[in-house]
Design a protein around this motif. Structure first.
Motif, PDB file in Angstrom:
ATOM      1  N   MET A   1       0.842  -1.192   0.000  1.00  0.00           N
ATOM      2  CA  MET A   1       0.000   0.000   0.000  1.00  0.00           C
ATOM      3  C   MET A   1       0.885   1.253   0.000  1.00  0.00           C
ATOM      4  SD  MET A   1      -2.944   1.167   2.755  1.00  0.00           S
ATOM      5  CE  MET A   1      -3.933  -0.279   2.444  1.00  0.00           C
ATOM      6  N   THR A   2       0.607   2.181  -0.922  1.00  0.00           N
ATOM      7  CA  THR A   2       1.386   3.409  -1.012  1.00  0.00           C
ATOM      8  C   THR A   2       1.000   4.362   0.117  1.00  0.00           C
ATOM      9  OG1 THR A   2      -0.211   4.557  -2.417  1.00  0.00           O
ATOM     10  CG2 THR A   2       1.430   3.150  -3.518  1.00  0.00           C
ATOM     11  N   GLU A   3       1.813   5.414   0.282  1.00  0.00           N
ATOM     12  CA  GLU A   3       1.506   6.419   1.311  1.00  0.00           C
ATOM     13  C   GLU A   3       0.172   7.104   1.032  1.00  0.00           C
ATOM     14  OE1 GLU A   3       4.627   9.191   1.914  1.00  0.00           O
ATOM     15  OE2 GLU A   3       6.147   7.679   2.355  1.00  0.00           O
ATOM     16  N   ILE A   4      -0.092   7.383  -0.241  1.00  0.00           N
ATOM     17  CA  ILE A   4      -1.352   8.040  -0.597  1.00  0.00           C
ATOM     18  C   ILE A   4      -2.530   7.125  -0.280  1.00  0.00           C
ATOM     19  CG2 ILE A   4      -2.761   8.833  -2.537  1.00  0.00           C
ATOM     20  CD1 ILE A   4      -0.268  10.021  -3.778  1.00  0.00           C
ATOM     21  N   GLU A   5      -2.432   5.849  -0.655  1.00  0.00           N
ATOM     22  CA  GLU A   5      -3.509   4.899  -0.370  1.00  0.00           C
ATOM     23  C   GLU A   5      -3.738   4.769   1.131  1.00  0.00           C
ATOM     24  OE1 GLU A   5      -3.110   1.873  -4.202  1.00  0.00           O
ATOM     25  OE2 GLU A   5      -1.890   1.543  -2.400  1.00  0.00           O
ATOM     26  N   LEU A   6      -2.643   4.757   1.894  1.00  0.00           N
ATOM     27  CA  LEU A   6      -2.755   4.658   3.343  1.00  0.00           C
ATOM     28  C   LEU A   6      -3.454   5.883   3.921  1.00  0.00           C
ATOM     29  CD1 LEU A   6      -2.115   3.187   5.970  1.00  0.00           C
ATOM     30  CD2 LEU A   6       0.117   4.342   5.999  1.00  0.00           C
ATOM     31  N   GLU A   7      -3.129   7.068   3.431  1.00  0.00           N
ATOM     32  CA  GLU A   7      -3.755   8.292   3.942  1.00  0.00           C
ATOM     33  C   GLU A   7      -5.236   8.341   3.584  1.00  0.00           C
ATOM     34  OE1 GLU A   7      -2.944  13.130   4.139  1.00  0.00           O
ATOM     35  OE2 GLU A   7      -1.641  11.841   2.924  1.00  0.00           O
ATOM     36  N   ILE A   8      -5.579   7.895   2.361  1.00  0.00           N
ATOM     37  CA  ILE A   8      -6.996   7.847   1.971  1.00  0.00           C
ATOM     38  C   ILE A   8      -7.765   6.909   2.900  1.00  0.00           C
ATOM     39  CG2 ILE A   8      -8.596   7.046   0.181  1.00  0.00           C
ATOM     40  CD1 ILE A   8      -6.563   8.013  -1.908  1.00  0.00           C
ATOM     41  N   GLU A   9      -7.175   5.751   3.181  1.00  0.00           N
ATOM     42  CA  GLU A   9      -7.843   4.781   4.052  1.00  0.00           C
ATOM     43  C   GLU A   9      -8.000   5.326   5.470  1.00  0.00           C
ATOM     44  OE1 GLU A   9      -7.034   0.264   5.706  1.00  0.00           O
ATOM     45  OE2 GLU A   9      -6.602   0.729   3.597  1.00  0.00           O
ATOM     46  N   GLN A  10      -6.972   5.984   5.981  1.00  0.00           N
ATOM     47  CA  GLN A  10      -7.039   6.532   7.337  1.00  0.00           C
ATOM     48  C   GLN A  10      -8.109   7.618   7.442  1.00  0.00           C
ATOM     49  OE1 GLN A  10      -2.942   7.735   7.846  1.00  0.00           O
ATOM     50  NE2 GLN A  10      -2.337   5.777   8.771  1.00  0.00           N
ATOM     51  N   LEU A  11      -8.166   8.509   6.450  1.00  0.00           N
ATOM     52  CA  LEU A  11      -9.182   9.561   6.466  1.00  0.00           C
ATOM     53  C   LEU A  11     -10.592   8.976   6.345  1.00  0.00           C
ATOM     54  CD1 LEU A  11      -7.536  12.317   4.208  1.00  0.00           C
ATOM     55  CD2 LEU A  11      -8.187  12.569   6.615  1.00  0.00           C
ATOM     56  N   SER A  12     -10.741   7.941   5.536  1.00  0.00           N
ATOM     57  CA  SER A  12     -12.048   7.304   5.353  1.00  0.00           C
ATOM     58  C   SER A  12     -12.509   6.643   6.645  1.00  0.00           C
ATOM     59  CB  SER A  12     -11.978   6.284   4.216  1.00  0.00           C
ATOM     60  OG  SER A  12     -11.558   6.892   3.007  1.00  0.00           O
ATOM     61  N   HIS A  13     -11.581   5.949   7.325  1.00  0.00           N
ATOM     62  CA  HIS A  13     -11.916   5.336   8.618  1.00  0.00           C
ATOM     63  C   HIS A  13     -12.283   6.414   9.641  1.00  0.00           C
ATOM     64  CE1 HIS A  13     -11.372   1.046   8.241  1.00  0.00           C
ATOM     65  NE2 HIS A  13     -10.207   1.195   7.620  1.00  0.00           N
ATOM     66  N   LYS A  14     -11.570   7.519   9.625  1.00  0.00           N
ATOM     67  CA  LYS A  14     -11.834   8.620  10.562  1.00  0.00           C
ATOM     68  C   LYS A  14     -13.256   9.156  10.382  1.00  0.00           C
ATOM     69  CE  LYS A  14     -10.234  13.358  11.568  1.00  0.00           C
ATOM     70  NZ  LYS A  14     -11.345  14.111  10.936  1.00  0.00           N
ATOM     71  N   ILE A  15     -13.641   9.401   9.120  1.00  0.00           N
ATOM     72  CA  ILE A  15     -14.983   9.928   8.862  1.00  0.00           C
ATOM     73  C   ILE A  15     -16.037   8.905   9.284  1.00  0.00           C
ATOM     74  CG2 ILE A  15     -16.580  10.775   7.107  1.00  0.00           C
ATOM     75  CD1 ILE A  15     -14.163  11.651   5.454  1.00  0.00           C
ATOM     76  N   LYS A  16     -15.820   7.647   8.931  1.00  0.00           N
ATOM     77  CA  LYS A  16     -16.821   6.629   9.257  1.00  0.00           C
ATOM     78  C   LYS A  16     -16.988   6.486  10.773  1.00  0.00           C
ATOM     79  CE  LYS A  16     -18.610   2.177   7.788  1.00  0.00           C
ATOM     80  NZ  LYS A  16     -18.547   1.127   6.775  1.00  0.00           N
ATOM     81  N   LYS A  17     -15.908   6.575  11.509  1.00  0.00           N
ATOM     82  CA  LYS A  17     -15.987   6.483  12.963  1.00  0.00           C
ATOM     83  C   LYS A  17     -16.750   7.665  13.543  1.00  0.00           C
ATOM     84  CE  LYS A  17     -13.123   6.109  17.122  1.00  0.00           C
ATOM     85  NZ  LYS A  17     -11.732   6.037  17.659  1.00  0.00           N
ATOM     86  N   GLN A  98      -6.506  12.574  -6.816  1.00  0.00           N
ATOM     87  CA  GLN A  98      -5.920  13.278  -7.957  1.00  0.00           C
ATOM     88  C   GLN A  98      -4.412  13.056  -8.010  1.00  0.00           C
ATOM     89  OE1 GLN A  98      -7.060  17.370  -8.276  1.00  0.00           O
ATOM     90  NE2 GLN A  98      -5.587  17.841  -9.871  1.00  0.00           N
ATOM     91  N   GLN A  99      -3.759  13.173  -6.857  1.00  0.00           N
ATOM     92  CA  GLN A  99      -2.314  12.935  -6.808  1.00  0.00           C
ATOM     93  C   GLN A  99      -1.994  11.497  -7.220  1.00  0.00           C
ATOM     94  OE1 GLN A  99      -0.583  14.005  -3.006  1.00  0.00           O
ATOM     95  NE2 GLN A  99      -1.886  15.821  -2.844  1.00  0.00           N
ATOM     96  N   GLN A 100      -2.813  10.569  -6.733  1.00  0.00           N
ATOM     97  CA  GLN A 100      -2.601   9.159  -7.066  1.00  0.00           C
ATOM     98  C   GLN A 100      -2.754   8.925  -8.559  1.00  0.00           C
ATOM     99  OE1 GLN A 100      -5.678   6.387  -5.780  1.00  0.00           O
ATOM    100  NE2 GLN A 100      -4.119   4.947  -5.093  1.00  0.00           N
TER     101      GLN A 100
END
Length: 584
Positions: A1-17, A98-100
């Protein structure tokens, strides 16, 4: 998993929580109300921080509905810090996508390919497109009525019943909305809004309202989404319980834990199921306009699985698109007695062509393509290749077909139009001064369709065709007919100018461009006629179509047409003013 993919996943988990804190109805109802009643975009309303209100809010609702441990906290506008934070997080997620997509650029060609992927990816997941229920219902009727026997045997309802149910649901919501908001049309409430008495405090202004209006205002504030809720029993006036249950089962989302739903750029269950079941055993229309689309998607997937039906369904869908396209052009030329239409015709070649329209010195060569625009991959290289392959099978192929006929109109020799193996007409190409190729598609293709310079392969001396989604074509032509006494002339002006701006414009939707033409033709021609000019077309230019629809656009069986006819027409000055404050 790239850094960008990891950040997207972390932000998505944050919103869902964070959204999981809130009770289902108040959360879904809050955003449902604002999906329907958008906040004033000229103001500083906190909800205006969201870039794509429809898609963003449907995503938040779906996250809440699929949360593993949902809380019981009531959600309201008072949670403005969270509302603002989610907007920031979503905007960041979109930036990361977009960066990805763009990644590391090595060559100019690599840059172009990645831009095409990024623009198509963003449009697919982030843009809510202009649509009217009349068109979606019409498609539902045309495509699926032929398969009524199979549908009724499995689900106990016919397409006629489904359409009747959709229309009744719309009328029921409209009735509730009028009752809920009747107080807003009273003279007393209007005076309250403008503070005609000059009271200094909100309490003083409220105290001047009659008791009945204060109570109505309190009722509205307690449940702003009340007009979007319903019980099954409310449909018993026209339907028995069994078909209601079957119909709701097709398009209802039953909230349950789903850890697999997390990302913004994945299929949102609300698009397939725009009705949500509530714990009170009521139902909520999240996005009522989606209903006919959701029924169509459900039935299409069902019929594809039926033995010996899939091929018939695809062929019938293709035929329906061609018939609808012909009908739309006949509406445009309804007052033109010298217009001739040829379908499934041949010219010099043995290959069959779709539609040809001849009118005076005008020739419209029309090819119809029902090929699917598939969901773009997140990976930019694979995603671009899929976009290019789909484009080649649909728009490029349609253009190549048009070109066979177009070349003959630009030639010197007469040629025959052959229908049913008989010569229907002999064309003298010298008589035609305006020759346009048009590719009509079953789906919107986003930027690769609005700017054909991105992917279309053609010779430098060949003119660009016009490629347009069938519903956009119909809406634009109806708007031309309503706004101009000479719709054919204006349509030809549009086609001639439209093909000049490929390669120096950006739009995610053709209606952004058509709306600009309707709103301010002088500015539009100023841009198209100047080869040095470029423009990004704003989605706000589509507002002209909603304003025209408000007084009746001209669809067959248009909703609430008798009410619309009584409304005051929008002045030409207002329509033309949309673009005046916008610069290219």
């Amino acid at each position: 998993m790239t850094e960008i993919e990891l950040e997207i996943e972390q932000l998505s988990h944050k919103i869902k929580k964070e959204v999981a804190r809130f009770e289902l109805e108040s959360f879904a109802g809050f955003f449902t109300y604002f999906i329907k009643q958008r906040p004033d975009k000229s103001g500083e309303h906190i909800l205006n921080k969201y870039g794509s209100k429809l898609k963003d809010w449907q995503y938040l609702i779906a996250l809440n509905a699929t949360a593993e441990e949902r809380g019981n906290e009531v959600f309201s506008l008072e949670h403005n810090d969270l509302i603002s934070g989610w907007a920031d997080d979503l905007n960041k997620i979109k930036e990361l996508y977009q960066q990805q997509s763009l990644g590391d650029i090595d060559t100019a060609r690599d840059l172009l390919n990645r831009f095409i992927h990024q623009a198509s990816f963003q449009t697919f997941f982030d843009n809510g497109a202009l649509s009217y229920m009349e068109q979606d219902i019409d498609r539902l009727k045309r495509v699926f009525t032929r398969f009524d026997e199979i549908i009724e045997k499995r689900f106990g309802v016919t397409i006629e019943v489904i359409i009747k149910w959709i229309k009744f649901a719309e009328e029921l919501s409209q009735h509730k909305d009028r009752e809920l908001n009747a107080y807003q049309n009273t003279k007393e409430f209007q005076a309250f809004l403008i503070n005609s008495h000059g009271d200094k405090t909100f309490e003083q202004r409220i105290s001047r309202l009659p008791v009945a209006i204060r109570e109505a205002l309190d009722t509205f504030q307690l449940c702003t989404h009340a007009s979007f809720k319903f019980r099954r029993e409310e449909f018993h006036e026209q339907f028995t319980e069994e078909p209601i249950i079957h119909l709701l089962a097709m398009v209802t989302m039953f909230p349950e834990s789903d850890p697999k739903f997390l990302f913004y750029a994945q299929a949102n269950p609300i698009e397939q199921n725009p009705i949500m079941w509530l714990p009170s055993n009521e139902y909520l229309h999240i996005y009522q306009k989606q209903l006919p689309i959701a029924f169509g998607s459900f039935l299409y997937q069902f019929l594809l699985q039926e033995p010996k039906v899939a091929d018939k369904l695809r062929k019938h869908r293709d035929h329906v698109l061609e018939v609808k396209t012909l009908e739309v052009f006949k509406k445009l030329f309804a007052q033109a007695k010298e217009a001739f239409f040829y379908t499934n015709y041949r010219v010099k070649h043995n290959t069959e062509q779709d539609i040809l329209v001849l009118y005076k010195d005008i020739a419209l060569i029309i090819e119809v393509k029902a090929s699917k625009f598939r969901e773009p991959y997140r990976n930019s290289e694979k995603g671009f290749e899929r976009i290019r392959a789909d484009f080649k099978d649909a728009i490029q192929y349609g253009y190549d077909q048009c070109l066979r006929v177009e070349d003959m109109f630009y030639g010197e020799e007469q040629f025959d139009i052959i229908e049913n193996d008989k010569v229907a007409h002999t064309v003298n190409p010298k008589r035609f001064n305006y020759v346009h190729s048009i590719i009509v598609t079953l789906e919107r293709w986003g930027p690769v369709q609005t700017d054909l310079n991105l992917l279309l392969k053609k010779e430098p001396d060949e003119e660009f065709p016009w490629s347009v989604y069938i519903d956009d074509l119909e809406t634009f032509i109806l708007a031309l007919k309503k706004q101009f006494n000479n719709p054919v002339s204006n349509f030809m002006q549009f086609l001639t100018s439209r093909r000049k701006i490929h390669g120096r414009m950006y739009a995610t939707d053709e209606m952004d461009i058509c709306g600009t033409f309707l709103s301010n033709k002088n500015l539009y021609f100023k841009i198209t006629d100047n080869p040095e000019a470029s423009m990004t077309f704003s989605p706000e230019n589509q507002e002209v179509f909603d304003d025209l629809y408000y007084t009746g656009l001209g669809f067959d069986d248009e909703f609430f047409i008798e009410i619309k006819k009584k409304r005051r027409p929008i002045s030409k000055i207002k329509i033309e003013g949309y673009m005046l404050s916008r610069k290219p």
